[in-house]
Design a protein around this motif. Structure first.
Motif, PDB file in Angstrom:
ATOM      1  N   PHE A 402       0.834  -1.201   0.000  1.00  0.00           N
ATOM      2  CA  PHE A 402       0.000   0.000   0.000  1.00  0.00           C
ATOM      3  C   PHE A 402       0.869   1.250   0.000  1.00  0.00           C
ATOM      4  CE2 PHE A 402      -2.210   3.510   2.106  1.00  0.00           C
ATOM      5  CZ  PHE A 402      -3.322   3.622   1.280  1.00  0.00           C
ATOM      6  N   THR A 403       1.833   1.307   0.913  1.00  0.00           N
ATOM      7  CA  THR A 403       2.633   2.529   1.057  1.00  0.00           C
ATOM      8  C   THR A 403       4.068   2.367   0.600  1.00  0.00           C
ATOM      9  OG1 THR A 403       1.302   3.128   2.994  1.00  0.00           O
ATOM     10  CG2 THR A 403       3.321   4.353   2.649  1.00  0.00           C
ATOM     11  N   THR A 404       4.668   1.193   0.815  1.00  0.00           N
ATOM     12  CA  THR A 404       6.109   1.064   0.591  1.00  0.00           C
ATOM     13  C   THR A 404       6.565   1.494  -0.806  1.00  0.00           C
ATOM     14  OG1 THR A 404       5.753  -1.315   0.197  1.00  0.00           O
ATOM     15  CG2 THR A 404       6.531  -0.654   2.371  1.00  0.00           C
ATOM     16  N   PRO A 405       5.780   1.289  -1.879  1.00  0.00           N
ATOM     17  CA  PRO A 405       6.258   1.784  -3.176  1.00  0.00           C
ATOM     18  C   PRO A 405       6.388   3.302  -3.248  1.00  0.00           C
ATOM     19  CG  PRO A 405       4.567   0.104  -3.491  1.00  0.00           C
ATOM     20  CD  PRO A 405       4.561   0.468  -2.030  1.00  0.00           C
ATOM     21  N   THR A 406       5.733   4.010  -2.325  1.00  0.00           N
ATOM     22  CA  THR A 406       5.791   5.479  -2.352  1.00  0.00           C
ATOM     23  C   THR A 406       6.910   6.031  -1.474  1.00  0.00           C
ATOM     24  OG1 THR A 406       4.205   5.792  -0.525  1.00  0.00           O
ATOM     25  CG2 THR A 406       3.303   5.539  -2.735  1.00  0.00           C
ATOM     26  N   PHE A 407       7.635   5.158  -0.772  1.00  0.00           N
ATOM     27  CA  PHE A 407       8.781   5.613   0.021  1.00  0.00           C
ATOM     28  C   PHE A 407       9.985   5.777  -0.896  1.00  0.00           C
ATOM     29  CE2 PHE A 407       7.039   3.297   4.024  1.00  0.00           C
ATOM     30  CZ  PHE A 407       6.216   4.367   4.303  1.00  0.00           C
ATOM     31  N   ASP A 408       9.853   6.653  -1.875  1.00  0.00           N
ATOM     32  CA  ASP A 408      10.891   6.821  -2.879  1.00  0.00           C
ATOM     33  C   ASP A 408      11.346   8.266  -3.022  1.00  0.00           C
ATOM     34  OD1 ASP A 408       8.645   7.931  -4.036  1.00  0.00           O
ATOM     35  OD2 ASP A 408       8.606   6.602  -5.773  1.00  0.00           O
ATOM     36  N   GLY A 409      10.850   9.143  -2.143  1.00  0.00           N
ATOM     37  CA  GLY A 409      11.216  10.552  -2.223  1.00  0.00           C
ATOM     38  C   GLY A 409      10.505  11.316  -3.318  1.00  0.00           C
ATOM     39  N   ARG A 410       9.604  10.636  -4.063  1.00  0.00           N
ATOM     40  CA  ARG A 410       8.937  11.279  -5.200  1.00  0.00           C
ATOM     41  C   ARG A 410       7.442  11.448  -4.988  1.00  0.00           C
ATOM     42  NH1 ARG A 410      11.040   7.932 -10.340  1.00  0.00           N
ATOM     43  NH2 ARG A 410      10.497   6.173  -8.985  1.00  0.00           N
ATOM     44  N   HIS A 411       6.939  11.019  -3.834  1.00  0.00           N
ATOM     45  CA  HIS A 411       5.513  11.137  -3.522  1.00  0.00           C
ATOM     46  C   HIS A 411       5.354  12.077  -2.335  1.00  0.00           C
ATOM     47  CE1 HIS A 411       5.483   7.432  -5.883  1.00  0.00           C
ATOM     48  NE2 HIS A 411       4.172   7.518  -5.969  1.00  0.00           N
ATOM     49  N   ASN A 412       4.751  13.238  -2.548  1.00  0.00           N
ATOM     50  CA  ASN A 412       4.576  14.194  -1.456  1.00  0.00           C
ATOM     51  C   ASN A 412       3.213  14.032  -0.800  1.00  0.00           C
ATOM     52  OD1 ASN A 412       7.051  15.301  -2.376  1.00  0.00           O
ATOM     53  ND2 ASN A 412       6.442  17.290  -1.557  1.00  0.00           N
ATOM     54  N   LEU A 413       3.184  14.261   0.498  1.00  0.00           N
ATOM     55  CA  LEU A 413       1.955  14.150   1.268  1.00  0.00           C
ATOM     56  C   LEU A 413       0.996  15.285   0.932  1.00  0.00           C
ATOM     57  CD1 LEU A 413       3.687  13.099   4.536  1.00  0.00           C
ATOM     58  CD2 LEU A 413       1.682  11.893   3.648  1.00  0.00           C
TER      59      LEU A 413
END
Length: 703
Positions: A402-413
């Motif tokens: 769900f979240t781990t693919p977005t832990f890439d520095g390219r997805h802002n909250l």
């Protein structure tokens, strides 16, 4: 004008199981029906089959995806036993976000009609409704409870209620139509003059527990504390009128206002104004979900992160102040300062949120929160913060991506929710993040504050499981045992002899080393795994040629590792491989016509190895080779006992997994060599290793 209230996210820690069951059923049905109602804004079949934007599937995918999600997760949890439509469930399983493993090539899909998908959805609805009515229920419900998966499916569909509404808004206007249930706000007036409100310093403390009263996604849990310095915040969200100043001042043409990534986006898209603004002669209009209206200047502007950031840079240049977007921590301080409350169960929210008012934004002056307006609701608010894990973060075992693919520095909250944000999305604890060039129903407010000293780390190469797999695939050899994945690839290539070597499938590819190794011999190799977390390593190797991760030495001490394809002699093979997410028990139709299938340490981790073995021949050419390797570590946490194919007594005699393989495969395969044991070693810490043997069998398809 308020609308009938859409049911709120259920309370999970109550004491009345009958009431909770009723609440779940209402929550499920209201969500399911509202989602279908959203798609009633589409005019005809072309509306479903035509892509809104190139980076997304056509809307027919999203119509079916949420139903497939219910099925897939409930099957994994053991709450449902049978698929409804395996073909559609393979097609609709993955492909939601713009990720490297998503297959967005329409040539690979034979999309069904909307009528077929609606019939499928109603089959799923009936199955889930029956489950809610009859499944055993004890309270409370936490994320280890079977019913957690039911609420997960409902909250997932509520997310897609919002994201699909954006895609409908991006669809060609002639392919959508107004709908009585989706009426936009009709109020608009003169835009306010924005000013600044002083926010005192404070402390942010977040510590959501797994037994919290409401459902949460994995990124919400764990401990986070921060001291936040005083700052000033704009009283209102930036309105269309305020943003017009930036547009007319040439903000879209001044390269110095745009960060490097934003400038690349602007050049690529040739953007000269917000994407939902429409120029008609000398007048501006605004594209809403199903219509265009004369520009409501006092509504919040809706832009992506890059546009919001460029506006702040322009505002800073113009005012001489340190203007930027808020951080996530500063937004939490705004929430506390304004005294905002959670959405009430039985009355309309004091925010344009949860579909309580209209199917659009409204004036930025309508919902006062203390000295501020729209701290929550109306439109999401971009922040400077790339999403990152809180201390103690862990993934849910049934939804690890769900979240781990977005832990890439390219997805802002984005924070605060929009007019259509429902259920979990409307909670204080909600944490959603998107690519910075994406459009949601999102705008921004600005703050005046010092530059943020640093951002929390968002790369997830410290995940212990991912790091162990990365080392297992690309790292050192231990105790004289050769690299397992390379050894299997060598065995497979040797078995091919003079057979065709066009296509190979590395099924259960994990971090992807064997995918690259097979590409030494095959023209093209597909690596497929159920876990996006694992695939990311292979994707990163294919894209950059290198992988960075940490290995635990002892306690909190780690070693930093960098591995490269070049050092393994694989760098010239990147163009011959591709990675995608897939379910080995229900593969997409496109995954077929292979000369080799490698299934390494896979069958004893499948939820239905019998299903896999009974259909795998359909993916392999006649004469093709199937290599199965497994230590036969049967565990009920992965495979229900009745699905084991061996490792038990049958008719009072030992029945091994090899016996089971022969029984399952004999109709279409012949065993071409005696089984052999191939050793492998997994490093856990500097002084702890797992040493195992995997039995390798080679099968040739004969019919």
């Amino acid at each position: 004008m308020t609308q009938p209230l859409l049911s709120r996210t259920p309370v999970l820690n109550g004491s009345d199981a009958v009431a909770t069951r009723k609440e779940f059923l209402e929550y499920f049905l209201s969500t399911f029906n509202r989602y279908e109602q959203l798609f009633e804004t589409l005019v005809n079949e072309d509306s479903y089959q035509t892509k809104s934007i190139a980076l997304r599937h056509p809307l027919i995918f999203y119509f079916g995806h949420t139903a497939t999600f219910y099925l897939n997760k409930l099957l994994l949890a053991g709450l449902l036993k049978e698929r409804v439509n395996p073909k559609l469930e393979a097609m609709f399983a993955v492909g939601v976000d713009e990720m490297s493993w998503d297959d967005l090539n329409d040539a690979n899909y034979d999309w069904p009609t909307s009528a077929e998908v609606k019939y499928y959805r109603h089959q799923v609805r009936d199955a889930v409704e029956a489950l809610i009515q009859t499944a055993p229920l004890t309270l409370p419900i936490d994320w280890n409870h079977p019913w957690w998966i039911i609420i997960m499916g409902i909250e997932h569909e509520r997310i897609h209620l919002e994201t699909s509404s954006v895609l409908i808004r991006q669809q060609a206007l002639e392919l959508v139509q107004p709908h009585a249930a989706w009426q936009a706000c009709t109020r608009s007036g003169e835009a306010p003059q924005n000013d600044l409100v002083s926010i005192p310093a404070g402390k942010v403390s977040l510590d959501k527990k797994e037994n919290a009263a409401e459902y949460g996604w994995d990124n919400e849990y764990g401990l986070h504390e921060a001291d936040v310095a005083a700052f000033q915040a704009s009283r209102y969200l930036v309105s269309n009128a305020e943003f017009l100043e930036f547009v007319t001042a040439g903000g879209y043409t001044q390269d110095t206002l745009w960060a490097e990534e934003g400038l690349k986006w602007r050049h690529y898209t040739a953007a000269t104004h917000p994407t939902f603004w429409v120029r008609k002669g000398d007048a501006w209009w605004l594209r809403l979900m199903t219509e265009e209206v004369p520009m409501p200047w006092d509504w919040p502007v809706e832009v992506n992160y890059h546009e919001a950031k460029a506006f702040c840079n322009w505002k800073a240049q113009k005012s001489g102040q340190k203007v930027r977007l808020p951080s996530e921590d500063e937004w939490y301080l705004l929430y506390d300062f304004a005294g905002v409350a959670e959405v009430a169960v039985d009355k309309a929210a004091n925010s344009n949120i949860h579909l309580d008012y209209a199917a659009s934004p409204c004036p930025v002056t309508e919902f006062r929160h203390g000295e501020l307006f729209d701290v929550t609701g109306n439109v999401w608010q971009w922040t400077e913060t790339p999403i990152y894990p809180f201390s103690g973060f862990k993934v849910h075992p049934l939804y690890d991506d769900f979240t781990t693919p977005t832990f890439d520095g390219r997805h802002n909250l984005i924070k605060g929710g929009s007019w259509i944000s429902c259920g979990n999305e409307a909670l204080y604890s909600a944490r959603y993040a998107f690519r910075r060039h994406f459009f949601q129903h999102a705008g921004f407010r600005y703050v005046v504050a010092d530059e943020l000293a640093s951002m929390p780390g968002s790369h997830y190469e410290t995940d212990k499981l991912i790091s162990e797999y990365a080392e297992f695939h690309y790292g050192d050899s231990f105790f004289g045992v050769e690299n397992f994945t390379k050894s299997l690839a060598d065995v497979a290539i040797s078995a091919m002899k003079d057979k065709p070597a066009r296509k190979a499938l590395d099924l259960g590819c994990a971090s992807g080393r064997a995918t690259f190794e097979l590409a030494r011999h095959f023209e093209h190799v597909a690596g497929v795994d159920f876990s996006v977390r694992l695939i990311e390593s292979g994707v990163q190797m294919a894209e950059t040629g290198e992988l960075h991760y940490t290995l635990v030495d002892e306690g909190q001490l780690v070693t930093y590792k960098t591995r490269t394809l070049a050092s393994l002699g694989l760098d010239n093979l990147k163009g011959k491989v591709e990675f995608s997410q897939g379910d080995a028990c229900n593969l997409k139709p496109i995954l077929t016509n292979y000369d080799l299938i490698l299934a390494a340490n896979l069958i004893d981790r499948l939820y239905s190895p019998k299903k896999f073995l009974s259909h795998v021949h359909e993916r392999l050419n006649i004469g093709g080779i199937l290599l199965i390797a497994s230590p036969y570590t049967w565990l009920e946490e992965h495979t229900k006992r009745e699905e084991w194919i061996g490792g038990f007594k049958q008719n009072a005699e030992n029945f091994t997994t090899l016996d089971g393989l022969k029984e399952q495969l004999s109709g279409h395969f012949r065993l071409v060599a005696e089984p052999v044991d191939v050793p492998f070693v997994i490093r856990e810490t500097k002084r702890k290793f797992q040493h195992s043997l995997s039995e390798v069998t080679l099968w040739e398809r004969i019919s």
